[in-house]
Design a protein around this motif. Structure first.
Motif, PDB file in Angstrom:
ATOM      1  N   THR A  84      40.162  37.732  35.418  1.00  0.00           N
ATOM      2  CA  THR A  84      39.189  38.797  36.528  1.00  0.00           C
ATOM      3  C   THR A  84      39.354  37.948  37.916  1.00  0.00           C
ATOM      4  O   THR A  84      38.878  39.113  38.733  1.00  0.00           O
ATOM      5  CB  THR A  84      38.441  39.053  36.145  1.00  0.00           C
ATOM      6  OG1 THR A  84      37.233  38.874  35.531  1.00  0.00           O
ATOM      7  CG2 THR A  84      38.699  40.054  34.172  1.00  0.00           C
ATOM      8  N   SER A  89      33.740  39.634  38.552  1.00  0.00           N
ATOM      9  CA  SER A  89      35.031  40.437  38.653  1.00  0.00           C
ATOM     10  C   SER A  89      34.853  42.141  40.170  1.00  0.00           C
ATOM     11  O   SER A  89      36.100  41.966  40.404  1.00  0.00           O
ATOM     12  CB  SER A  89      34.704  41.795  37.257  1.00  0.00           C
ATOM     13  OG  SER A  89      35.337  40.634  36.655  1.00  0.00           O
ATOM     14  N   LEU A 136      36.078  46.877  34.450  1.00  0.00           N
ATOM     15  CA  LEU A 136      36.337  45.814  33.342  1.00  0.00           C
ATOM     16  C   LEU A 136      36.189  46.466  31.953  1.00  0.00           C
ATOM     17  O   LEU A 136      36.459  45.810  31.051  1.00  0.00           O
ATOM     18  CB  LEU A 136      35.212  44.949  34.137  1.00  0.00           C
ATOM     19  CG  LEU A 136      34.697  43.555  33.299  1.00  0.00           C
ATOM     20  CD1 LEU A 136      35.233  43.007  32.900  1.00  0.00           C
ATOM     21  CD2 LEU A 136      33.499  43.107  33.750  1.00  0.00           C
TER      22      LEU A 136
END
Length: 164
Positions: free
Chosen positions: A45, A137, A147
């Motif tokens: 990520t 992220s 997420l």
């Protein structure tokens, strides 16, 4: 020095009656890598460097620095060859340890600039305001909802495979 090390280790052995782990100090740059997915479906990520601001009492990413990160830490997105190297190393660790769904891998460079694996956080914090995983992220454009959705998607895929 060696004599001081022996004295400290003997003291700890006597006090706690369990093995003492001694590791080389890694003085270089520190990174954390966010990962979602399981096994071959794992993906990064983002990669973030943790920079402790010069006015802090310690250069380590301590609990105190982490909790007070707005005043003590700068988080920098990492791309390019260092980001690629961090990503490759983190994915190998994540997959090699059999981690699932979502978490972080922490890396630090030694005095020669070589990346070293420090720890894996397979149950990383998910508080969007203070936890590294959602913060890093977000630095790479992934919303908190995305997420959590990616973590849930990975988990549901795993569960369906096991129940068939």
């Amino acid at each position: 020095n060696a004599d001081e090390l022996e004295k400290v280790c003997n003291n700890l052995l006597g006090k706690f009656r369990q093995p003492v782990l001694v590791e080389e100090y890694l003085p270089g740059r520190e990174f954390t890598v966010g990962i979602v997915g399981t096994r071959g479906h794992s993906r990064i990520t983002g990669v973030m460097e943790i920079i402790i601001r010069g006015s802090e009492k310690t250069e380590e990413y301590s609990y105190s620095n982490k909790i007070n990160y707005l005043e003590t830490v700068t988080y920098m997105p990492v791309t390019g060859s260092i980001g690629d190297n961090c990503s490759e190393t983190a994915l190998k660790v994540w997959r090699g340890l059999g981690c699932m769904d979502g978490g972080r891998v922490d890396l630090k460079m030694d005095s020669n600039g070589i990346l070293n694996f420090m720890e894996v956080n397979p149950l990383a914090g998910l508080n969007p305001a203070v936890s590294d995983f959602p913060i890093l992220s977000a630095l790479f454009g992934m919303s908190y909802e995305e997420l959590i959705g990616n973590i849930m998607e990975s988990s549901l895929k795993r569960l369906n495979r096991r129940t068939k």
